[in-house]
Design a protein around this motif. Structure first.
Motif, PDB file in Angstrom:
ATOM      1  N   GLY A 130       0.783  -1.229   0.000  1.00 51.40           N
ATOM      2  CA  GLY A 130       0.000   0.000   0.000  1.00 51.40           C
ATOM      3  C   GLY A 130       0.815   1.278   0.000  1.00 51.40           C
ATOM      4  N   GLN A 131       2.055   1.248   0.483  1.00 47.62           N
ATOM      5  CA  GLN A 131       2.833   2.484   0.553  1.00 47.62           C
ATOM      6  C   GLN A 131       3.241   3.001  -0.821  1.00 47.62           C
ATOM      7  OE1 GLN A 131       6.389   2.708  -0.078  1.00 47.62           O
ATOM      8  NE2 GLN A 131       6.463   0.601  -0.846  1.00 47.62           N
ATOM      9  N   SER A 132       3.105   2.172  -1.855  1.00 46.68           N
ATOM     10  CA  SER A 132       3.459   2.629  -3.200  1.00 46.68           C
ATOM     11  C   SER A 132       2.442   3.615  -3.770  1.00 46.68           C
ATOM     12  CB  SER A 132       3.588   1.423  -4.138  1.00 46.68           C
ATOM     13  OG  SER A 132       2.362   0.713  -4.214  1.00 46.68           O
ATOM     14  N   ARG A 133       1.289   3.778  -3.132  1.00 49.97           N
ATOM     15  CA  ARG A 133       0.265   4.707  -3.624  1.00 49.97           C
ATOM     16  C   ARG A 133       0.347   6.061  -2.922  1.00 49.97           C
ATOM     17  NH1 ARG A 133      -3.988   2.294  -6.221  1.00 49.97           N
ATOM     18  NH2 ARG A 133      -4.488   4.474  -6.711  1.00 49.97           N
ATOM     19  N   TRP A 134       1.540   6.484  -2.582  1.00 54.35           N
ATOM     20  CA  TRP A 134       1.697   7.748  -1.863  1.00 54.35           C
ATOM     21  C   TRP A 134       1.330   8.946  -2.739  1.00 54.35           C
ATOM     22  CZ3 TRP A 134       5.066  11.410  -3.735  1.00 54.35           C
ATOM     23  CH2 TRP A 134       5.983  10.981  -4.693  1.00 54.35           C
ATOM     24  N   THR A 135       1.481   8.827  -4.055  1.00 53.15           N
ATOM     25  CA  THR A 135       1.127   9.950  -4.931  1.00 53.15           C
ATOM     26  C   THR A 135      -0.375  10.236  -4.886  1.00 53.15           C
ATOM     27  OG1 THR A 135       0.999   8.356  -6.752  1.00 53.15           O
ATOM     28  CG2 THR A 135       3.065   9.547  -6.481  1.00 53.15           C
ATOM     29  N   THR A 136      -1.188   9.191  -4.774  1.00 51.94           N
ATOM     30  CA  THR A 136      -2.638   9.396  -4.691  1.00 51.94           C
ATOM     31  C   THR A 136      -3.009  10.164  -3.430  1.00 51.94           C
ATOM     32  OG1 THR A 136      -2.959   7.310  -5.882  1.00 51.94           O
ATOM     33  CG2 THR A 136      -4.852   8.202  -4.719  1.00 51.94           C
ATOM     34  N   VAL A 137      -2.340   9.853  -2.331  1.00 52.24           N
ATOM     35  CA  VAL A 137      -2.625  10.551  -1.073  1.00 52.24           C
ATOM     36  C   VAL A 137      -2.181  12.008  -1.150  1.00 52.24           C
ATOM     37  CG1 VAL A 137      -2.165  10.553   1.408  1.00 52.24           C
ATOM     38  CG2 VAL A 137      -2.446   8.390   0.197  1.00 52.24           C
ATOM     39  N   GLN A 138      -1.022  12.263  -1.714  1.00 50.51           N
ATOM     40  CA  GLN A 138      -0.539  13.636  -1.814  1.00 50.51           C
ATOM     41  C   GLN A 138      -1.402  14.478  -2.757  1.00 50.51           C
ATOM     42  OE1 GLN A 138       1.770  15.454  -0.289  1.00 50.51           O
ATOM     43  NE2 GLN A 138       2.227  13.760   1.115  1.00 50.51           N
ATOM     44  N   LEU A 139      -1.869  13.887  -3.842  1.00 43.30           N
ATOM     45  CA  LEU A 139      -2.766  14.624  -4.734  1.00 43.30           C
ATOM     46  C   LEU A 139      -4.087  14.952  -4.046  1.00 43.30           C
ATOM     47  CD1 LEU A 139      -2.219  12.751  -8.129  1.00 43.30           C
ATOM     48  CD2 LEU A 139      -1.495  15.072  -7.541  1.00 43.30           C
ATOM     49  N   PHE A 140      -4.567  14.049  -3.218  1.00 42.68           N
ATOM     50  CA  PHE A 140      -5.807  14.321  -2.492  1.00 42.68           C
ATOM     51  C   PHE A 140      -5.612  15.426  -1.450  1.00 42.68           C
ATOM     52  CE2 PHE A 140      -8.422  13.409   1.279  1.00 42.68           C
ATOM     53  CZ  PHE A 140      -9.678  13.612   0.732  1.00 42.68           C
ATOM     54  N   LEU A 141      -4.463  15.417  -0.777  1.00 40.01           N
ATOM     55  CA  LEU A 141      -4.226  16.411   0.270  1.00 40.01           C
ATOM     56  C   LEU A 141      -3.937  17.792  -0.293  1.00 40.01           C
ATOM     57  CD1 LEU A 141      -2.031  14.290   2.730  1.00 40.01           C
ATOM     58  CD2 LEU A 141      -4.465  14.855   2.935  1.00 40.01           C
ATOM     59  N   HIS A 142      -3.311  17.869  -1.445  1.00 41.07           N
ATOM     60  CA  HIS A 142      -2.899  19.160  -1.994  1.00 41.07           C
ATOM     61  C   HIS A 142      -3.569  19.457  -3.329  1.00 41.07           C
ATOM     62  CE1 HIS A 142       0.407  17.833   0.687  1.00 41.07           C
ATOM     63  NE2 HIS A 142       0.434  19.114   1.038  1.00 41.07           N
TER      64      HIS A 142
END
Length: 440
Positions: A130-142
Motif C-alpha cells: 500500500g505504501q506505493s500509492r503515496w502519490t494518490t494521497v498527496q494529490l488528495f491532500l494538496h
C-alpha cells in the motif's frame, strides 16, 4: 506431561529452530537493505539539488501509509481470530473424527503468539504494497479546483483528478480488509470446531454464523459504495470506442444505469446478509449472494455488450456524435486551443491565385509512347480426325443381353399368365366344387 501432548505436532530441535530463525532474519535483512540503499541514495541526490524537503515529504507519506495499512490489516485479522477463538465451541469430538486435534493443541500452547504473528506478517506485506500509492494521497491532500465542470454530473474536474482516485483507493483497501478478516475468522472457526464440514454432521455454530454473515454483509455494503463510485469513473476512464477517451453512448446509456441498478441490488443483498444475524436461516444470504452474482453478470456485462453490438456499432457516427463533441471541447480546453487563441477561417475549396504561366524556355515533356496491343499469330489448326467407329457390343456380353423374340405358341408359366377381370382363381373354384359335392 498432559494427555494431549502426545497428539500435538512434533517440535523442532533447538538448533534447527535457531537456524531457521537466522535464515529468515538474513532474508529479511537482504530485502530491507536493498531498499535502505535506495532511500539513502535518493536522500543524497535531493540534497544536492536543494529539494531535500520534497524527499522528506515523500518518505513521511510512504512511512505513514505503511504504518496505517499494516495496523489496520493486522488489527482486523487479530480481532477476527480472537473473536473466533473466544467464542469457540467447548464440545469435543471423538479423536477418530477430529483430524485437526494435533494442530489445535499446537495453537493452544501459545494462542496469543500465533495470532500476533500471523496478523503482523500479513499486515506488513499489505503495508509494503500500500505504501506505493503515496502519490494518490498527496494529490488528495494538496489538490485544487480547475474551475470547470463536467457536462454529465456537474462536478469540478479536480474531483476526477484529485479526489476520486483517493476514494477508490480507500474503498479497495476496505474490501481487502473485510475479505482478509472473513478468511481469518473462517479458518479459526474451522480449526476450533465452530465450522464443521465433516460428512454426516456438517454444521455452523451461532457465533461463527454471526461473525461470518457480518463480514459478508460489510463486504457487500462496501461493494455498493464501489458501484456508486464507478459511475464517475466512466468519465475519467477509457471508453469502449477507440477514437476518443471518456464516456461514450454505451457508457452513459447502458453502463451508467447498470451501475445504479447494481448499487440498489447490493444494498438489498447487504440487508439480507445482516438479517441472518437474527433469522437462523442461511438460505437468505445464499439467495442474496446468488442474486448479486447473477445481476452483475447480466446487468453489468451482458446488457452493455448487447447495446454496444446491436445499437452503437451499426450507427456509430450518429450515436457517438454528442460524446465526440464533448471530447473535442475538453481537448481544446486542455491544450489551450479554444476560440480565444485560435482563429478559424472557412475554406471554400477554390484557389485565390491565378496559375503561374509557363516560361518559353521550358522543355515540354515528351508524349508517352503508344503501345499497340501485340497478338501472336494463331497457328493453323487442322480439323479433328473423325472419331473411330465404336464396335457393336456382343449380344451376350454384359448385363444387357439381347433377348430372342418369344415364340407365339410358347406356353408361359402359370404365375405369369394374364387373367381377365372376370376370371375366378383356381383356389376359389376348387373350394366351390368341394362345397357342392359335400352338399349333394
Amino acid at each position: 506431561m498432559s494427555a494431549h501432548e502426545g497428539l500435538s505436532l512434533p517440535r523442532l530441535p533447538r538448533g534447527a529452530r535457531l537456524l531457521l530463525m537466522a535464515s529468515v532474519g538474513f532474508l529479511v535483512f537482504l530485502l530491507v537493505a536493498a531498499r535502505l540503499v535506495g532511500v539513502y541514495t535518493s536522500w543524497l541526490w535531493f540534497g544536492e539539488v536543494g529539494y531535500r524537503e520534497v524527499w522528506r515529504t515523500v518518505l513521511f507519506t510512504r512511512l505513514s501509509l505503511f504504518a496505517v495499512i499494516s495496523a489496520l490489516v493486522g488489527g482486523v485479522l487479530f480481532t477476527a481470530m480472537w473473536l473466533a477463538f473466544r467464542y469457540r465451541p467447548l464440545v469435543a469430538l471423538p479423536r477418530t473424527e477430529d483430524y485437526l486435534l494435533p494442530y489445535r493443541i499446537t495453537v493452544l500452547r501459545r494462542p496469543l503468539w500465533f495470532g500476533l504473528g500471523i496478523a503482523g506478517a500479513i499486515g506488513v506485506v499489505c503495508g509494503l504494497i500500500g505504501q506505493s500509492r503515496w502519490t494518490t494521497v498527496q494529490l488528495f491532500l494538496h489538490g485544487g479546483s480547475f474551475g470547470l465542470r463536467d457536462p454529465e454530473f456537474g462536478h469540478d474536474i479536480g474531483f476526477y483528478v484529485f479526489d476520486l482516485p483517493f476514494y477508490r483507493l480507500v474503498v479497495t483497501w476496505l474490501l481487502v480488509l473485510i475479505f482478509l478478516g472473513f478468511l481469518a475468522g473462517l479458518a479459526t472457526h474451522y480449526l476450533f470446531g465452530g465450522l464443521r464440514i465433516a460428512a454426516g454432521r456438517p454444521g455452523l455454530s451461532h457465533p461463527a454464523r454471526v461473525q461470518l454473515v457480518v463480514f459478508a454483509g460489510l463486504f457487500v455494503l462496501v461493494k455498493a459504495i464501489a458501484y456508486w463510485l464507478d459511475r464517475y469513473t466512466l468519465l475519467a476512464g477509457d471508453s469502449q470506442e477507440p477514437t476518443f477517451t471518456g464516456a461514450g453512448y454505451t457508457d452513459i446509456n447502458a453502463v451508467l444505469p447498470a451501475k445504479l441498478i447494481l448499487f440498489a441490488i447490493a444494498l438489498i443483498c447487504a440487508a439480507a446478509f445482516f438479517s441472518a444475524v437474527v433469522v437462523r436461516d442461511l438460505r437468505i444470504p445464499a439467495l442474496a449472494a446468488a442474486m448479486l452474482l447473477l445481476s452483475s453478470i447480466l446487468v453489468g456485462g451482458v446488457w452493455p455488450l448487447a447495446v454496444e453490438q446491436l445499437s452503437v456499432r451499426p450507427n456509430a457516427a450518429d450515436k457517438q456524435r454528442v460524446y465526440i463533441e464533448r471530447n473535442i471541447a475538453a481537448t481544446r480546453q486542455a491544450y489551450g486551443i479554444g476560440d480565444d487563441r485560435v482563429e478559424y477561417r472557412p475554406y471554400p475549396g477554390i484557389g485565390t491565385r491565378p496559375p503561374r504561366p509557363a516560361s518559353a524556355s521550358a522543355t515540354p515533356l515528351p508524349s508517352p509512347k503508344r503501345w499497340t496491343r501485340y497478338s501472336a499469330p494463331k497457328p493453323e489448326t487442322s480439323p479433328p480426325p473423325p472419331a473411330a467407329a465404336r464396335p457393336l457390343p456382343h449380344p451376350l456380353a454384359g448385363p444387357h443381353r439381347h433377348r430372342q423374340p418369344r415364340h407365339p405358341n410358347r406356353r408361359l408359366p402359370h404365375w405369369t399368365r394374364r387373367r381377365s377381370p372376370n376370371s375366378t382363381p383356381r383356389s376359389r373354384v376348387s373350394a366351390t366344387r368341394s362345397t357342392e359335392s359335400s352338399s349333394s
